[in-house]
Design an enzyme around this catalytic site. Structure first.
Site, short mmCIF file in Angstrom:
data_model
loop_
_atom_site.label_atom_id
_atom_site.label_comp_id
_atom_site.label_asym_id
_atom_site.label_seq_id
_atom_site.Cartn_x
_atom_site.Cartn_y
_atom_site.Cartn_z
CB SER A 96 -0.94 0.06 1.16
OG SER A 96 -2.19 -0.93 0.64
CE LYS A 118 -9.00 -4.55 7.46
NZ LYS A 118 -9.39 -5.22 6.10
CG ASN A 127 -10.87 -0.03 4.70
OD1 ASN A 127 -12.01 0.13 4.85
ND2 ASN A 127 -10.03 -0.22 3.39
CG ASP A 135 -11.73 -3.50 3.72
OD1 ASP A 135 -10.93 -3.12 2.55
OD2 ASP A 135 -11.00 -4.29 4.66
N GLY A 161 -13.28 -17.14 7.24
CA GLY A 161 -12.94 -16.20 8.28
C GLY A 161 -13.93 -15.32 8.71
CB ALA A 162 -15.98 -14.66 11.50
N GLY A 211 -12.49 -8.69 10.47
CA GLY A 211 -12.46 -7.30 9.55
C GLY A 211 -13.03 -7.44 8.17
CE1 TYR A 228 -0.46 -6.55 -0.54
CE2 TYR A 228 -2.59 -7.17 0.83
CZ TYR A 228 -1.21 -6.20 0.68
OH TYR A 228 -0.38 -5.86 1.55
#
Length: 282
Positions: A17, A66, A87, A102, A127-128, A130, A226
Protein backbone atom coordinates in the site's frame (compact mmCIF):
# COMPACT_ATOMS: atom_id res chain seq x y z
CA UNK A 1 3.17 22.06 4.58
CA UNK A 2 3.73 18.37 4.00
CA UNK A 3 0.78 16.19 5.03
CA UNK A 4 0.95 12.57 6.16
CA UNK A 5 -1.11 9.40 5.86
CA UNK A 6 -0.18 6.13 7.55
CA UNK A 7 -0.88 2.42 7.45
CA UNK A 8 -1.84 1.02 10.86
CA UNK A 9 -1.48 -2.71 11.43
CA UNK A 10 0.76 -5.43 12.78
CA UNK A 11 2.88 -6.95 10.88
CA UNK A 12 3.28 -4.83 7.78
CA UNK A 13 6.35 -6.12 5.95
CA UNK A 14 4.20 -7.66 3.23
CA UNK A 15 2.22 -4.51 2.45
CA UNK A 16 2.56 -2.69 -0.87
CA UNK A 17 0.00 0.00 0.00
CA UNK A 18 2.74 2.56 0.77
CA UNK A 19 4.21 2.00 -2.69
CA UNK A 20 1.15 2.54 -4.85
CA UNK A 21 -0.40 5.19 -2.60
CA UNK A 22 2.79 7.27 -2.62
CA UNK A 23 2.98 6.88 -6.40
CA UNK A 24 -0.56 8.27 -6.67
CA UNK A 25 0.20 11.28 -4.45
CA UNK A 26 3.35 12.00 -6.48
CA UNK A 27 1.51 11.54 -9.79
CA UNK A 28 -0.94 14.29 -8.86
CA UNK A 29 1.80 16.51 -7.42
CA UNK A 30 0.43 16.34 -3.88
CA UNK A 31 2.79 17.10 -0.98
CA UNK A 32 1.69 14.04 0.98
CA UNK A 33 3.81 11.24 2.43
CA UNK A 34 2.39 7.74 3.00
CA UNK A 35 4.10 6.09 5.98
CA UNK A 36 4.07 2.72 7.71
CA UNK A 37 2.88 2.92 11.31
CA UNK A 38 3.34 -0.61 12.59
CA UNK A 39 1.19 -0.76 15.70
CA UNK A 40 0.91 -3.42 18.39
CA UNK A 41 -2.41 -3.87 20.20
CA UNK A 42 -1.45 -1.80 23.25
CA UNK A 43 -0.14 1.01 21.05
CA UNK A 44 -3.34 1.43 19.04
CA UNK A 45 -5.08 4.13 21.17
CA UNK A 46 -2.00 6.36 21.13
CA UNK A 47 -1.37 5.97 17.42
CA UNK A 48 -5.01 6.73 16.55
CA UNK A 49 -5.03 9.77 18.85
CA UNK A 50 -1.97 11.07 17.00
CA UNK A 51 -3.95 11.22 13.75
CA UNK A 52 -5.73 14.31 15.11
CA UNK A 53 -2.57 16.34 14.41
CA UNK A 54 -3.22 18.89 11.63
CA UNK A 55 -0.34 17.46 9.59
CA UNK A 56 -2.14 14.10 9.27
CA UNK A 57 -4.92 13.48 6.76
CA UNK A 58 -5.80 10.04 8.09
CA UNK A 59 -4.81 6.40 7.85
CA UNK A 60 -5.52 2.99 6.46
CA UNK A 61 -6.21 0.27 9.02
CA UNK A 62 -5.40 -3.38 8.42
CA UNK A 63 -5.03 -6.68 10.31
CA UNK A 64 -5.59 -6.99 13.26
CA UNK A 65 -7.12 -3.59 14.13
CA UNK A 66 -10.11 -3.12 11.79
CA UNK A 67 -12.66 -3.86 14.51
CA UNK A 68 -10.71 -2.66 17.55
CA UNK A 69 -10.31 0.85 16.12
CA UNK A 70 -14.05 1.69 16.10
CA UNK A 71 -14.43 2.91 19.72
CA UNK A 72 -11.36 5.16 19.31
CA UNK A 73 -13.03 7.28 16.62
CA UNK A 74 -15.37 10.27 16.92
CA UNK A 75 -17.76 9.13 14.21
CA UNK A 76 -18.19 6.12 11.95
CA UNK A 77 -19.79 6.22 8.50
CA UNK A 78 -23.03 4.24 8.18
CA UNK A 79 -21.52 1.43 6.08
CA UNK A 80 -18.56 0.95 8.43
CA UNK A 81 -20.85 1.02 11.46
CA UNK A 82 -23.13 -1.63 9.97
CA UNK A 83 -20.18 -3.81 8.94
CA UNK A 84 -18.46 -3.34 12.29
CA UNK A 85 -15.03 -2.75 10.77
CA UNK A 86 -13.04 0.29 9.63
CA UNK A 87 -10.19 0.28 7.13
CA UNK A 88 -9.93 4.04 6.51
CA UNK A 89 -9.70 6.95 8.96
CA UNK A 90 -10.11 10.56 7.84
CA UNK A 91 -9.04 13.53 9.96
CA UNK A 92 -11.56 16.33 9.46
CA UNK A 93 -10.39 19.28 11.54
CA UNK A 94 -9.24 17.09 14.41
CA UNK A 95 -12.33 14.88 14.30
CA UNK A 96 -11.62 11.27 13.32
CA UNK A 97 -14.17 9.59 11.06
CA UNK A 98 -14.07 5.89 10.16
CA UNK A 99 -15.00 4.43 6.78
CA UNK A 100 -15.01 1.00 5.19
CA UNK A 101 -13.84 0.85 1.57
CA UNK A 102 -13.19 -2.92 1.66
CA UNK A 103 -16.80 -3.76 0.78
CA UNK A 104 -16.90 -1.60 -2.36
CA UNK A 105 -13.38 -2.68 -3.34
CA UNK A 106 -14.30 -6.33 -2.99
CA UNK A 107 -17.44 -5.98 -5.09
CA UNK A 108 -15.79 -3.91 -7.83
CA UNK A 109 -13.05 -6.53 -8.20
CA UNK A 110 -15.54 -9.40 -8.15
CA UNK A 111 -17.61 -7.91 -10.94
CA UNK A 112 -15.00 -6.20 -13.11
CA UNK A 113 -11.98 -8.47 -12.68
CA UNK A 114 -13.73 -11.72 -11.78
CA UNK A 115 -16.62 -11.29 -14.22
CA UNK A 116 -18.91 -12.69 -11.53
CA UNK A 117 -22.42 -11.60 -10.53
CA UNK A 118 -23.17 -12.91 -7.01
CA UNK A 119 -26.93 -12.38 -7.07
CA UNK A 120 -28.80 -15.63 -6.25
CA UNK A 121 -25.50 -17.51 -5.94
CA UNK A 122 -24.20 -19.67 -3.08
CA UNK A 123 -21.10 -18.30 -1.32
CA UNK A 124 -18.71 -19.66 1.30
CA UNK A 125 -16.51 -17.35 3.36
CA UNK A 126 -13.34 -18.54 5.08
CA UNK A 127 -12.81 -16.37 8.16
CA UNK A 128 -14.91 -14.04 10.31
CA UNK A 129 -12.66 -11.03 10.92
CA UNK A 130 -12.83 -7.48 9.60
CA UNK A 131 -12.44 -8.39 5.93
CA UNK A 132 -14.99 -11.21 6.20
CA UNK A 133 -17.47 -8.79 7.73
CA UNK A 134 -17.08 -6.37 4.81
CA UNK A 135 -17.35 -9.19 2.27
CA UNK A 136 -20.35 -10.74 3.99
CA UNK A 137 -22.34 -7.50 4.07
CA UNK A 138 -21.37 -6.67 0.48
CA UNK A 139 -22.62 -10.06 -0.73
CA UNK A 140 -25.79 -9.81 1.31
CA UNK A 141 -26.51 -6.36 -0.13
CA UNK A 142 -26.45 -7.69 -3.69
CA UNK A 143 -28.69 -10.64 -2.92
CA UNK A 144 -26.65 -13.82 -2.64
CA UNK A 145 -28.85 -16.86 -2.19
CA UNK A 146 -26.89 -18.29 0.73
CA UNK A 147 -23.80 -17.53 2.75
CA UNK A 148 -21.81 -20.09 4.74
CA UNK A 149 -19.14 -18.88 7.17
CA UNK A 150 -16.28 -21.23 8.06
CA UNK A 151 -14.03 -19.98 10.85
CA UNK A 152 -11.45 -21.57 13.12
CA UNK A 153 -13.35 -20.23 16.15
CA UNK A 154 -16.97 -21.15 15.48
CA UNK A 155 -18.37 -18.71 18.04
CA UNK A 156 -16.90 -15.80 16.08
CA UNK A 157 -18.37 -17.18 12.87
CA UNK A 158 -21.74 -17.47 14.58
CA UNK A 159 -21.52 -13.86 15.77
CA UNK A 160 -20.96 -12.68 12.19
CA UNK A 161 -23.79 -14.90 10.93
CA UNK A 162 -26.10 -13.37 13.53
CA UNK A 163 -25.18 -9.83 12.44
CA UNK A 164 -25.82 -10.75 8.80
CA UNK A 165 -29.28 -12.20 9.41
CA UNK A 166 -31.12 -9.01 8.55
CA UNK A 167 -32.26 -9.89 5.04
CA UNK A 168 -33.66 -12.84 3.13
CA UNK A 169 -30.19 -14.32 2.60
CA UNK A 170 -29.74 -17.74 4.18
CA UNK A 171 -26.72 -17.35 6.50
CA UNK A 172 -25.11 -20.06 8.60
CA UNK A 173 -21.81 -20.56 10.44
CA UNK A 174 -20.32 -24.06 10.36
CA UNK A 175 -17.34 -25.68 12.00
CA UNK A 176 -14.77 -27.57 9.95
CA UNK A 177 -15.94 -30.78 11.62
CA UNK A 178 -19.59 -30.26 10.72
CA UNK A 179 -20.87 -32.80 8.25
CA UNK A 180 -22.57 -30.03 6.26
CA UNK A 181 -19.25 -28.31 5.55
CA UNK A 182 -18.30 -30.63 2.71
CA UNK A 183 -21.73 -30.17 1.16
CA UNK A 184 -21.49 -26.38 1.43
CA UNK A 185 -18.09 -26.36 -0.23
CA UNK A 186 -19.20 -28.71 -2.97
CA UNK A 187 -22.32 -26.71 -3.80
CA UNK A 188 -20.95 -23.16 -3.65
CA UNK A 189 -20.56 -20.87 -6.65
CA UNK A 190 -18.14 -18.51 -4.90
CA UNK A 191 -15.45 -19.31 -2.33
CA UNK A 192 -13.77 -16.32 -0.68
CA UNK A 193 -10.72 -16.61 1.56
CA UNK A 194 -10.93 -13.73 4.04
CA UNK A 195 -8.16 -15.06 6.30
CA UNK A 196 -4.45 -14.19 6.15
CA UNK A 197 -3.45 -17.82 5.54
CA UNK A 198 -0.83 -17.93 2.80
CA UNK A 199 0.25 -14.29 3.17
CA UNK A 200 3.90 -13.48 2.59
CA UNK A 201 5.93 -12.92 5.77
CA UNK A 202 3.16 -14.35 7.96
CA UNK A 203 3.26 -17.43 10.19
CA UNK A 204 1.14 -19.21 7.59
CA UNK A 205 3.24 -18.28 4.54
CA UNK A 206 3.23 -21.10 2.00
CA UNK A 207 0.05 -22.66 3.39
CA UNK A 208 -3.45 -22.93 1.99
CA UNK A 209 -6.64 -22.72 4.08
CA UNK A 210 -8.08 -25.54 1.94
CA UNK A 211 -6.59 -28.71 0.52
CA UNK A 212 -6.98 -29.29 -3.20
CA UNK A 213 -9.56 -32.03 -2.57
CA UNK A 214 -11.92 -29.56 -0.87
CA UNK A 215 -11.84 -26.93 -3.59
CA UNK A 216 -15.05 -26.84 -5.65
CA UNK A 217 -14.20 -27.07 -9.35
CA UNK A 218 -17.35 -25.23 -10.43
CA UNK A 219 -16.76 -22.20 -8.20
CA UNK A 220 -14.85 -18.95 -8.52
CA UNK A 221 -12.12 -19.05 -5.85
CA UNK A 222 -11.35 -15.52 -4.66
CA UNK A 223 -8.40 -15.03 -2.29
CA UNK A 224 -8.28 -11.56 -0.74
CA UNK A 225 -4.61 -12.17 0.13
CA UNK A 226 -2.62 -10.29 -2.54
CA UNK A 227 1.00 -11.01 -1.59
CA UNK A 228 2.13 -13.32 -3.12
CA UNK A 229 0.15 -12.57 -6.26
CA UNK A 230 -0.56 -16.31 -6.63
CA UNK A 231 -1.26 -17.68 -3.18
CA UNK A 232 -1.10 -21.40 -2.31
CA UNK A 233 -4.93 -21.45 -2.37
CA UNK A 234 -5.06 -19.97 -5.87
CA UNK A 235 -2.39 -22.40 -7.10
CA UNK A 236 -4.38 -25.34 -5.68
CA UNK A 237 -7.61 -23.97 -7.16
CA UNK A 238 -6.05 -23.77 -10.62
CA UNK A 239 -4.87 -27.37 -10.31
CA UNK A 240 -8.41 -28.35 -9.30
CA UNK A 241 -9.76 -26.65 -12.44
CA UNK A 242 -11.54 -23.79 -10.68
CA UNK A 243 -11.59 -20.19 -11.85
CA UNK A 244 -9.54 -17.84 -9.65
CA UNK A 245 -9.28 -14.21 -8.61
CA UNK A 246 -6.46 -12.77 -6.52
CA UNK A 247 -6.64 -9.98 -3.96
CA UNK A 248 -4.67 -7.30 -5.81
CA UNK A 249 -7.62 -5.61 -7.58
CA UNK A 250 -9.55 -5.38 -4.30
CA UNK A 251 -6.49 -3.88 -2.59
CA UNK A 252 -6.08 -1.20 -5.25
CA UNK A 253 -9.80 -0.37 -5.49
CA UNK A 254 -10.21 0.01 -1.73
CA UNK A 255 -7.00 2.03 -1.63
CA UNK A 256 -8.24 4.31 -4.41
CA UNK A 257 -11.46 4.94 -2.47
CA UNK A 258 -9.39 5.82 0.62
CA UNK A 259 -7.22 8.14 -1.49
CA UNK A 260 -10.31 10.04 -2.61
CA UNK A 261 -11.59 10.38 0.96
CA UNK A 262 -8.27 11.91 2.10
CA UNK A 263 -7.67 14.20 -0.88
CA UNK A 264 -11.05 14.95 -2.45
CA UNK A 265 -9.46 14.15 -5.82
CA UNK A 266 -10.08 11.32 -8.30
CA UNK A 267 -7.59 8.51 -7.80
CA UNK A 268 -5.39 7.52 -10.77
CA UNK A 269 -6.52 3.90 -10.54
CA UNK A 270 -4.82 2.56 -13.68
CA UNK A 271 -1.47 3.95 -12.57
CA UNK A 272 -1.94 2.62 -9.04
CA UNK A 273 -2.66 -0.84 -10.45
CA UNK A 274 0.45 -0.79 -12.65
CA UNK A 275 2.66 0.25 -9.75
CA UNK A 276 1.13 -2.37 -7.45
CA UNK A 277 1.70 -5.14 -10.01
CA UNK A 278 5.33 -4.08 -10.45
CA UNK A 279 5.84 -4.07 -6.69
CA UNK A 280 4.58 -7.64 -6.39
CA UNK A 281 6.66 -8.82 -9.34
CA UNK A 282 9.93 -7.91 -7.58
Amino acid sequence: MTKFVGLIGYRLKHSISPIFQQAAFDYLGLDIRYEVWETAKDELPGVVEGIRDPSKLGANVTIPHKEAVLPLLDDVHNDASRIGAVNTIVNRGGKLIGYNTDASGFMKALREDGGFSPRNKRAVLLGAGGVARAVGFALEDVGVKSLVILNRTQSRGEALAWDLKVSHTEVVALSWKDGNTLTALGECDLLVNCTSVGMKDSASEGKSPLGIGLIPKRALVYDVVYNPIETPLLAAAKKAGARTLGGLPMLVYQGAASFELWTGKSAPIDMMMRVAKRALAK
